[in-house]
Scaffold this motif. Structure first.
Motif, PDB file in Angstrom:
ATOM      1  N   ALA A   1      70.674 -57.981  36.229  1.00  0.00           N
ATOM      2  CA  ALA A   1      69.731 -57.528  37.283  1.00  0.00           C
ATOM      3  C   ALA A   1      68.704 -58.509  36.974  1.00  0.00           C
ATOM      4  N   ASN A   2      68.169 -59.204  37.691  1.00  0.00           N
ATOM      5  CA  ASN A   2      66.979 -59.928  37.711  1.00  0.00           C
ATOM      6  C   ASN A   2      66.897 -60.606  36.480  1.00  0.00           C
ATOM      7  N   GLY A   3      67.702 -61.300  35.914  1.00  0.00           N
ATOM      8  CA  GLY A   3      67.903 -62.086  34.691  1.00  0.00           C
ATOM      9  C   GLY A   3      68.127 -61.400  33.597  1.00  0.00           C
ATOM     10  N   THR A   4      68.107 -59.999  33.517  1.00  0.00           N
ATOM     11  CA  THR A   4      68.320 -59.229  32.436  1.00  0.00           C
ATOM     12  C   THR A   4      69.677 -58.518  32.355  1.00  0.00           C
ATOM     13  N   ALA A   5      70.086 -58.468  31.015  1.00  0.00           N
ATOM     14  CA  ALA A   5      71.347 -57.666  30.631  1.00  0.00           C
ATOM     15  C   ALA A   5      71.275 -56.273  30.481  1.00  0.00           C
ATOM     16  N   ASN A   6      71.817 -55.276  31.318  1.00  0.00           N
ATOM     17  CA  ASN A   6      71.619 -53.711  31.015  1.00  0.00           C
ATOM     18  C   ASN A   6      72.673 -53.226  30.421  1.00  0.00           C
TER      19      ASN A   6
END
Length: 454
Positions: free
Chosen positions: A374-379
């Motif tokens: 999400a939004n260029g981040t890995a979670n």
């Protein structure tokens, strides 16, 4: 050289330079004005000499000569001479001050009036035309009054310069001491702070000027140092305790076994118990070594691209079947965005610690591992349905060796896993956040910047 002396010297030198420029300009302007005024007087003498020589009416010429003698003060070493168009004197006697004049007849004829100096004498030469021919009238004199005035002015300027420089030096020294006094107070206060009184703080004064900002920044640094120092003391104390407990149990177990002869089954049981204690001790030591490496920043040079989805699958495969449930949400179209920079072995250890910790406190309930972008981040979210963490404990569980009373009563442990996981994740450019509710469960949320988004 101390700052106070630097300020005083630099201020004095700057003021001295500016004052020298101003006083030099005053002197030069005064000198020019005196010279102009004297040339004007010489031009008046040229007019008188011309009237006397060229006037045909002898009575009028006599009147001019009498007027000059009576009312015009004779200039120091004044001399006059009239030259023909060949620059030859026409009026005897011949004066030595008119020899080798640096002018020509044509120059004076063209410019009408010429001013020049020669051997401290000031000269004025003017072109005159008469029915008897063309002439050059030259008058010269020494401006002794002007020279005396300029000499006096030089002394006044010199003494004024010395007095001004001394005054500025002393004033700068005084004001520099006044300005730097707060810094000296800060230096004195800093010198009194040791490891035994880290709680001391500097006076921030009015809180507005640069000294107050310096004190505020230093107080912030002291806050961090004190916090780190307290954590270090707590770490050493807790580490000593955690190492002592299994080591004492191991020694006690071996001593009990050696108190009397035992059968094979009893020896095997005692060795098995001692082995468990030794493995626990090894685990604590390994964790301590890893923590030491993270503290010293030894891992930052070993960061490589890692696929988080593959890492999660590996960790899932190491857990008993059915205890960990995977949930993959929104994933990027470009699989390269699923790469993050990290140390693969340590990141596997960190995420594995979080999963094992969740399983330990979940009372056999499944643990859910979510992975999404999400939004260029890995979670990554590790969600359990365990005992939860008290709000006051939630702020401390990431400190090494800290264990809440609730956790101590529920399961054995050493309090290193969460602290180690948080440090590893931070080194790999990620962030770990914990959310928990007592009796409901805990969620560990890991956030990483994707490799292509860095």
């Amino acid at each position: 050289m101390k700052i106070r002396l630097k300020i005083a010297l630099n201020t004095t030198l700057l003021f001295g330079f500016l004052l020298a420029v101003i006083l030099g300009a005053v002197y030069n302007v005064t000198q020019a004005i005196i010279e102009v005024k004297f040339y004007e007087r010489l031009e008046q003498r040229v007019q008188i000499s011309s009237k006397i020589y060229f006037e045909k009416d002898e009575l009028e010429a006599t009147i001019y000569a009498d007027f000059a003698a009576r009312y015009l003060k004779k200039l120091p070493d004044e001399s006059d001479q009239i030259f023909n168009d060949q620059m030859k004197p026409v009026i005897p006697p011949h004066h030595p001050e008119f020899e080798n004049l640096p002018i020509t007849f044509e120059q004076v004829k063209q410019e009408k009036t010429v001013h020049f100096t020669n051997k401290k004498r000031l000269y004025v030469a003017q072109y005159k035309r008469d029915n008897t021919g063309e002439y050059v009238v030259v008058v010269c004199a020494v401006d002794s009054n002007g020279e005396s005035y300029l000499a006096t002015l030089q002394w006044i300027i010199f003494l004024s310069y010395l007095v001004s420089m001394a005054t500025v030096m002393l004033t700068s020294w005084f004001f520099a001491e006044k300005v730097l006094r707060p810094i000296n107070d800060v230096i004195s206060d800093v010198g009194n702070i040791t490891t035994s009184n880290l709680e001391e703080r500097l006076d921030e004064g009015n809180g507005k000027d640069e000294i107050a900002q310096l004190a505020h920044s230093f107080n912030g640094m002291l806050d961090r140092i004190e916090d780190g120092f307290q954590q270090q003391k707590s770490f050493v104390s807790n580490a000593s305790h955690e190492l002592r407990t299994p080591l004492t149990a191991l020694i006690g177990e071996l001593e009990v076994m050696m108190m009397r002869e035992r059968n094979t089954e009893e020896y095997q049981e005692g060795i098995a118990t001692a082995l468990i204690r030794a493995k626990s001790l090894r685990e604590i030591i390994n964790h301590l070594l890893t923590l030491a490496k993270t503290n010293e920043g030894m891992l930052t040079e070993k960061l490589t691209p890692i696929r988080l989805d593959e890492l999660i699958f590996e960790i899932h495969a190491q857990q008993p079947a059915g205890e960990v449930v995977l949930d993959f949400g929104d994933l990027p179209e470009d699989f390269d965005e699923m790469e993050v920079m990290g140390n693969e072995g340590l990141l596997r250890l960190a995420i594995g610690n979080l999963v094992e910790n969740a399983l330990k406190y979940s009372e056999k309930r499944p643990v859910k591992v979510e992975y999404y972008h999400a939004n260029g981040t890995a979670n990554i979210k590790v969600i359990d349905q365990g005992i939860g963490i008290e709000p006051e404990d939630l702020k401390k569980v990431l400190q090494p060796f800290y264990r809440s009373q609730r956790a101590k009563d529920f399961a054995p442990g050493n309090g290193i896993g969460l602290a180690l996981a948080a440090k590893i994740i931070r080194i790999c450019g990620g962030k770990l956040e914990l959310e928990s509710k007592v009796g409901v469960g805990t969620t560990a949320h890991l956030t990483f910047k994707s490799k292509q988004k860095k």
